[in-house]
Every structure is written in C-alpha cells, then in structure tokens.
Design a protein around this motif. Structure first.
Motif, PDB file in Angstrom:
ATOM      1  N   VAL A  51      31.748  47.714  35.995  1.00 12.75           N
ATOM      2  CA  VAL A  51      32.166  45.948  36.437  1.00 12.75           C
ATOM      3  C   VAL A  51      31.511  44.901  35.793  1.00 12.75           C
ATOM      4  N   ALA A  87      33.279  44.557  32.547  1.00 14.26           N
ATOM      5  CA  ALA A  87      34.174  44.336  32.592  1.00 14.26           C
ATOM      6  C   ALA A  87      34.573  42.695  32.061  1.00 14.26           C
ATOM      7  N   ARG A 129      35.913  39.639  29.435  1.00 19.33           N
ATOM      8  CA  ARG A 129      36.437  38.680  30.425  1.00 19.33           C
ATOM      9  C   ARG A 129      35.970  37.457  29.571  1.00 19.33           C
ATOM     10  N   VAL A 159      39.805  30.713  41.297  1.00 17.21           N
ATOM     11  CA  VAL A 159      40.065  31.926  42.579  1.00 17.21           C
ATOM     12  C   VAL A 159      40.147  32.940  41.478  1.00 17.21           C
ATOM     13  N   VAL A 160      40.025  33.563  40.928  1.00 19.76           N
ATOM     14  CA  VAL A 160      39.798  34.752  39.908  1.00 19.76           C
ATOM     15  C   VAL A 160      38.328  35.260  40.052  1.00 19.76           C
ATOM     16  N   GLY A 208      38.063  36.278  43.556  1.00 17.81           N
ATOM     17  CA  GLY A 208      38.534  37.390  43.827  1.00 17.81           C
ATOM     18  C   GLY A 208      37.408  38.543  43.221  1.00 17.81           C
ATOM     19  N   LEU A 209      36.902  38.494  41.565  1.00 15.63           N
ATOM     20  CA  LEU A 209      36.290  39.025  41.305  1.00 15.63           C
ATOM     21  C   LEU A 209      34.509  39.687  42.328  1.00 15.63           C
ATOM     22  N   VAL A 256      35.514  41.567  45.164  1.00 17.71           N
ATOM     23  CA  VAL A 256      35.635  42.904  44.543  1.00 17.71           C
ATOM     24  C   VAL A 256      34.066  43.612  45.016  1.00 17.71           C
ATOM     25  N   LEU A 264      32.729  43.816  47.617  1.00 18.03           N
ATOM     26  CA  LEU A 264      33.447  45.603  47.966  1.00 18.03           C
ATOM     27  C   LEU A 264      32.512  46.777  47.795  1.00 18.03           C
ATOM     28  N   SER A 265      32.872  46.601  46.080  1.00 15.71           N
ATOM     29  CA  SER A 265      32.113  47.556  45.929  1.00 15.71           C
ATOM     30  C   SER A 265      30.647  48.263  46.020  1.00 15.71           C
TER      31      SER A 265
END
Lengths: 246, 586
Positions: free
Chosen positions: A168, A171, A175, A185-186, A189-190, A193, A196-197
C-alpha cells in the motif's frame, strides 16, 4: 528540503528491511510503522499540513493496532529466511533500479513539458529533475521487492499483513512520484484506508493467536465439506436438537 | 449533496453501532440489530433520493461533497439503492433463520461495505475510488471474523490479501497511465521535423497497465486461476454472507478498474490485440471450466460459487474490449450480476438451512416441498441470462462483440450460457422423489392461526414457575403457544423444548417485576407494545418457512427487474464516471 525528503525515502526503505526481516514481531511492527508514516511525506511538493496530519494519524493508528495485537503470548514470527543482510542486498538493488528508471523516465518527460496535450501536469517534479520523486520510485521498488515474498508465499499471518501494508505504501509512493500534486481529500481517504488496513491486519493476527495460539496459517481446517468427507452414519446429517437429546 | 453525506454518515454509524452491539449479546445485541436494520432502511431510502443527473466532465472545483471529492450520479443511485434493498431482504432471511446471531457480522459488514462502495462510486479521483473500493473489501473480514468456525482465519487471510492487492494495483496503474499516455502521444503525434512513429515501448506499457487492471479484477472476482479462494470462502463464511462477499464487494473495484480503462487507456485506441486475446482466452476458459465444475459439483455451496465466478468473468470482457463503448454494457452487467447472484446464493442458503444438507443429491424432491423457493430459482435463472430485449441479454452480447470479433464473440455468448444446465439440474432434481432430508423438512404452507413448531416436552421439577408462582402445566405446550409474547421478545432464539420453558419462566418473572415496579400507565403501554411485537415476532417465526422463501422470491424478482432494465439501468450505466477534468484525465 528536497535532500531531507530524499533521506526520508531511504528511511522508508530501511523500515521495509526491518519489517520483513525482523524475527521479533514488535520490531517488525515498528519497521512497518516507519514505512507507513514516512511514505506519506516523500512528495514534491509536500501535501497540505492537514493532509499530512491525517496521514500521520492513520499510519500511527495502524501501527498501534498491530502493536497491541502482538501483546498476546505466542506471537512469534520466523522472519525472512535470508535475514537482514539478504534483505538489505535486495533493497539496495531495488532502490538503485528504481532510482535509475525514474531518472530515465524524468529525462524522457523533461523534453515534453508543455508540448503535448497531456504533457503539462504529469509528473512535473520528476520532469524537473527533483531527486524526491526519484527517491520515491526507488523506495517503492524496495517495498515491492521486499513485500512480494511475504504476500505471495508466506504462511505467516503477520508477515503477509506487513507485506500488504508495504505494498500500500509502495503504491502511494508511486502515486506521489508520478502525479502532479495531491488532493487533501485523497490523502484523507488514504489515511482512512491505511488505518483500516492496519486494523484488519491486527484483527487477523489477534484471531490467529486466539484460535491457533500462533501466527502460522492453517488452511486444512477450512475443508470441512460434508460431501467429500462423509462417514457411514452421516448419510442423512442433521443437527442434534435439545428435544432429540431429551 | 447533503443526501450523500447523510447516507455515508448513517451507514457508517449504523455499521459501527451494530458491530459494537452485536458483539456483546443481550440487550446491546438487540439494540445493535435494530439500529443496524434501521440504518440499512434509511440508507435505502436516501439512496433513492440521491441526485441522478449525469456528472459534468467540467465540474467546477469545489462542487460536490468534500470540496469536490465526491459526486452523486445516476449509477451510484441505482447500485446503492439495489444493494441496500437486497441487503434488507438478506438480513431479514438471516434473522428468520438464526435470530440475532444470524445477523451478527452480516449487518455491520453490509453497512460498512455499502459506505465504502458509495465512496468508490462517487469519487472524483481514481486514487480515492480505488482506496475506497479496498475499504469496502475489508468489510468482508467483519463478516468472516464474526462467523468464526474452522478455517475462518485462513479465509480472512485470503480476503485481506485480495482486498488490498486489488486497490494497490489500481492505484499504481492509475498513476502510471497518464505518464504512459503522454509518452504514447509523443510517439504517435506527427512531428513537424519528421513522420509519425508508432506507440513503441510506451504502447507496450499501456498494454501492461491494461493487464494489471484486468489482473486486479480477475483476482477479486475469482476468475481462473484465482478461483481456489471461492469454494474455501464458501466453506468458511456464513451462507447468507456470501451474497455480500461474492456478488457485491467486487462491484466498487470493478467499476474503478473500468473507469481507469475508459478514461485513460481506451481513448488512445492503441492496438492491443495480444492483451485482448489473453483476457478473452482466460474468460472463455473460465466460463467453460466453471460451468463444468458447477454441473459436476455435489456440494451446493461450491456449485453456486462456481456459478458466481462464471458470471463475474464476463466483467473482464469490458476491460478486454479497451473501447469506450464497453463502459455502459460492462457497468450494466455488474448490476445484473450482483442482483441475480444474490438471489441464487440466497436460494442456496435457504435450501441448505431448510433441508439441513449441502449435498445436491440429497436435495432431490426439494421443489415438491418448496414451490415458492422453486419459483425463486426459476426467476433468478431467467434474471441471470435474460431474454432478448432485456438489459442482461444485451450486455452479454455487447461485451462479447466488443471484446472479440467473429466467430469468437458467438462462442463467448454460447459459453456464457454454459451454466444453464446447472440451473436446470437443480430444478429437475427438485421434481424427483423426495429424500429423507427433504421429507423431514418443514413444507411451505401458509397456516392461519396456531401451528405447533415443536413436540410437547415433559420436564421434571419444573412444574412450578421459578419465582414460586402458580403451577404451570405439567406438559409444556409447543413453542409458539399463546401467552408467550413477552418471552419471545426477551429471547433471541426460537423456543425449543426445556430451554424454551426456562426462558418462558424467566420472561414471565421479569414481566411481573416490571409490572410491579413501574407506574400503571407506562407499564400498561409497554406491555401492550411488547405483546404487539411479540405477536408479530411469533407470527413471523411461525411462518418462517414461507417468509424466507418469499424473501428469496422477492430477491429474484428484484434481480429480474434489474435484468430487464427497470429504472433505466442501461442509461444510468452509460453515464460518464464522476471523474472531473484534470491532468490525469486528459
């Protein structure tokens, strides 16, 4: 500043080495935390402060949850059989390959900036010759090389989870290196995630320790198909009810 | 836009609340279940209230939710509404089958996945969409961990791996695609100083990116050779969690993958015959092999798992086409796939629970005992394949013709129908003489009034109630008898034998204490409410056999409506993705 960010990329790569090669589970979790935290900062230009804070929070939360899950007894991992020297060799090679590839790509893009319909705004930092995206690609290559084995062939729940978190981060580094900029916002969001991961890895580690007492993956227990393994007295299987027992 | 935010907020709160409550049992579990069910209901209502207007490609920055990060659209509205409706029915079946324990894990996982899926479908940035699709995939772990049982750790391990690998691949591909496209444009554009050249290495890189995206979706949908996960997941998970795990969770990731292809790869119209042929070959092999496996498989869950894989493989044809024209049919097929497979999996779960066997041969004669379930399977089969003029049928044909030229397109269409014999086998099997497993199962018949649900049970030493009250009948009547309303409200599970009697005793004692200590009017109203809920619960449990079958039939009808194209599904699927114009989408 750019030198510092490039140094953070090297730190991320070092964290990856520790994460996959450490035999002490909590040390591996610490290495993962370094990777998760550092990967959000290897970007040129740096994201906004709010986005960075969100990334820091998500990464720390993920690392903390894994750390807590490893409190149970029996949390022992075999680490990588090639040990940290082998992992370091792989990491150095991968970093060099990533750095050089990014340099070549940057050179290609440098001649295009502003000429094509899509040239402007794509990998601007890389095209301008900044070392930060090159270091980011190098660190991403390191994380991919180190995580491939744990994710694809490991039979250890913790190692697989750590490998996924490294991917993760890889990636994310790619990016950052190839995108023109980053949207808060991205990043938010990351961050969610990643948290959560981490929670998912922690839950899996905890479930494995609770169920089996260790971190080894056991796949045979799941094959309880009633059709294939049916004994003679189970020709018509039915559950025993309390009224039947009475 | 506030509707979208409200939907996300209520869904997230419902997921967290129900997960917290259901993990604790007792009153907290009941509250969690009710709260989660209400949240699901509200999500369904709000989904229908979402803005369905097509998204403008030139949406101004700052529009939409979260500074333009999210934007509602017609496709999102349809997917979320249908997902929530299906989830309500599946949850209802799970509650009827297993009480509150039946929805533990399922309810929070469904709500969490809906929230993640909504963000993925509404995201105006590909990275955000891929990350949200990964978060939706992680919801599978909630259902698996709650189910427990042997093999759940291994199943969770595999789900975690594919839940994160897919988004990682998509994020990397989405970041690299604009750079590769820039280099391709450089290579193919006519230079003032010389002739145009071919796409070269950058073109090969674009092909590699297309394969990467296809790989991410293939792993998620379980296409061969990644199919081994599916039967093992079917063994480990609760049968009624499988619609979520196998049919709905792949949707967000698939849509994001299609989005990248539609926005960044397909417009270049590069020749990628090799990549297309590879994906088409994999899909063709998967269609034929899984159809054969499903037909030969004697384990009902595994057979249904292979049916799901076969239909999921068709999504890859939308990627293989590398054509913007495949955008609409592929997204239409995704909705049809999810709705029809939900109905088929729910049929399988109810059949397994009712006849207490997973063995397909042991289900012989099931149709005679369960005509409503039979109707559901027939309708679900029709929904799966569609009939000429329906969206499902058209999508199958369009995807095949866009991905492969003649005669391969005809072969793909025929291979898509290769699973039909499995459905026919299940239906024909149901008309034979009933096995003992089928004979002893409760038949479907609506009975008005009282119906015995268990044999009378004698219990020594329990002739008097636990609080020393008047003697109860020496022979306890069957569960569901009159006067048990409060007890059934208090308990999570249906009464069975002596255990049920104890529950009755406890509940009666509790009711008396409540009546004694509360004020008269309040206790009277509460008692009336409890009696009402008790009667309703008792009635539903009494006719649980029929209600579960009716719920499955409702799922099948929803699937058929989807397959037909109700609510302009084809139009909504053809709407552009909510990706705002920017450097990455040039």
């Amino acid at each position: 500043m750019t030198a510092t960010l490039a140094a953070v990329a090297v730190l991320v790569a070092g964290g990856g080495i520790v994460a996959v090669s450490a035999r002490e589970p909590r040390l591996a979790a610490l290495g993962t935390l370094v990777v998760l935290v550092g990967s959000g900062y290897v970007a040129d230009p740096l994201p906004e402060a709010v986005a960075l804070a969100a990334r820091l929070t998500g990464a720390v939360l993920a690392g903390y949850l894994i750390w807590v899950a490893l409190r149970r007894p029996g949390a022992l991992t075999a680490g990588w059989q090639i040990g940290w020297p082998g992992a370091t060799v792989i990491a150095v090679a991968a970093f060099a390959a990533g750095w050089l590839a990014a340099g070549a790509l940057g050179t290609e893009l440098a001649g295009l900036t502003g000429e094509g319909p899509s040239a402007a705004g794509v990998a601007t930092a890389l095209a301008s010759g900044s070392p930060v995206p090159r270091a980011a690609i190098g660190a991403a290559a390191v994380l991919i090389a180190l995580a491939a084995a744990p994710v694809l062939v490991a039979r250890d729940v913790l190692r697989m989870g750590i490998g996924l978190l490294l991917l993760v981060s890889a990636a994310d580094l790619v990016r950052h290196a190839l995108a023109a900029g980053s949207d808060p916002v991205v990043e938010l969001g990351l961050a969610v995630v990643i948290a959560l991961s981490g929670a998912a890895v922690a839950a899996l580690v905890s479930a494995s320790l609770r169920t089996h007492g260790d971190l080894q993956l056991r796949t045979g227990a799941g094959r309880g198909a009633p059709v294939r393994h049916r004994s003679a007295d189970e020709a018509h299987p039915r559950r025993i009810r309390s009224d039947d027992a009475a | 836009m506030t509707v979208l935010l409200a939907l996300l907020g209520i869904g997230a709160l419902g997921a967290a609340g129900s997960a917290w409550g259901l993990a604790r049992g007792g009153r907290a579990a009941r509250l969690g279940a009710v709260g989660g069910a209400l949240a699901l209901l509200v999500v369904a209502i709000l989904a229908f209230g979402l803005d369905s207007a097509p998204v403008s490609r030139t949406q101004p920055a700052g529009g939409g939710v979260l500074d333009g990060g999210l934007s509602a659209n017609g496709y999102l509205r349809l997917v979320v509404a249908l997902w929530a409706l299906d989830a309500i029915l599946v949850t209802f079946v799970a509650w009827l089958s297993g009480g509150i324990r039946g929805v533990r894990g399922l309810l929070p996982a469904t709500l969490a996945a809906i929230v993640g899926g909504t963000v993925a479908l509404a995201a105006t940035d590909l990275t955000l969409g891929a990350a949200a699709a990964g978060a939706a995939g992680l919801a599978a772990l909630v259902a698996l961990v709650a189910a427990g049982g042997p093999g759940f750790v291994a199943a969770s391990y595999r789900e975690l791996r594919i839940s994160l690998l897919g988004p990682v691949l998509l994020i990397a591909a989405g970041a690299a695609a604009p750079v590769a496209a820039t280099l391709v444009l450089r290579d193919v554009s006519a230079d003032v100083n010389g002739p145009a050249v071919g796409p070269g290495e950058a073109g090969a890189l674009m092909g590699l990116l297309a394969l990467t995206i296809a790989l991410a979706i293939a792993v998620r949908t379980g296409v061969i050779p990644f199919h081994v996960r599916v039967p093992r997941l079917a063994d480990a998970a609760s049968p009624l969690a499988l619609p979520l795990l196998l049919a709905w969770i792949p949707i967000p990731l698939s849509v994001v993958g299609l989005n990248i292809v539609d926005q960044l790869l397909a417009p270049l119209a590069l020749p990628h015959e090799g990549e297309t042929s590879l994906v088409v070959a994999v899909v063709l092999f998967t269609l034929l092999a899984t159809a054969l496996a499903a037909f030969l498989q004697d384990d009902l869950r595994h057979a249904v798992g292979y049916l799901v894989i076969a239909d999921g493989a068709l999504v890859l044809l939308g990627l293989a086409a590398l054509d913007t024209a495949a955008w609409g049919p592929a997204r239409s097929w995704l909705i049809v796939f999810a709705a029809s497979k939900t109905a088929v999996i729910a049929w399988s779960a109810v059949a397994e629970a009712r006849f207490e066997t997973r063995s397909v041969p042991d289900l012989r004669g099931w149709l005679r005992r369960s005509p409503i379930l039979g109707a559901a399977l027939v309708v679900a089969t029709v929904a799966t394949f569609g009939i000429p003029g329906w969206v499902a049928f058209a999508a199958r044909g369009d995807l095949a013709s866009l991905a492969a030229g003649s005669p391969w397109d005809a072969l793909l269409i025929l291979a898509g129908f290769a699973t039909l014999p499995t459905y026919l086998r299940l239906l024909v099997l149901g008309t034979g003489p009933a096995t003992s497993a089928v004979s002893r199962a409760a038949p479907e018949r609506i009975v008005r009034g009282w119906r015995p649900e268990a044999l009378p049970v004698e219990r020594e030493g329990a002739l008097r109630s636990s609080d020393g009250g008047p003697a109860l009948a020496g022979s306890e009547g069957p569960a569901g008898a009159s006067g048990r309303g409060a007890a059934e409200v208090a308990g999570d599970e249906p009464f069975e034998g002596s255990q049920g009697t104890e529950v009755v005793d406890r509940a009666r004692a509790r009711s008396r204490r409540v009546l004694a200590t509360s004020s008269a009017s309040a206790s009277h109203a509460m008692a009336r409410g409890a009696r009402l809920v008790g009667r309703l619960t008792r009635a539903m449990r009494r006719d649980g056999t029929e209600l579960t079958a009716a719920a499955v039939l409702a799922l099948a009808i929803l699937a058929a409506l989807t397959s037909w194209g109700a609510l302009d599904i084809a139009g909504a699927a053809a709407q552009p993705a909510p990706i705002v114009a920017g450097p990455a989408s040039d």
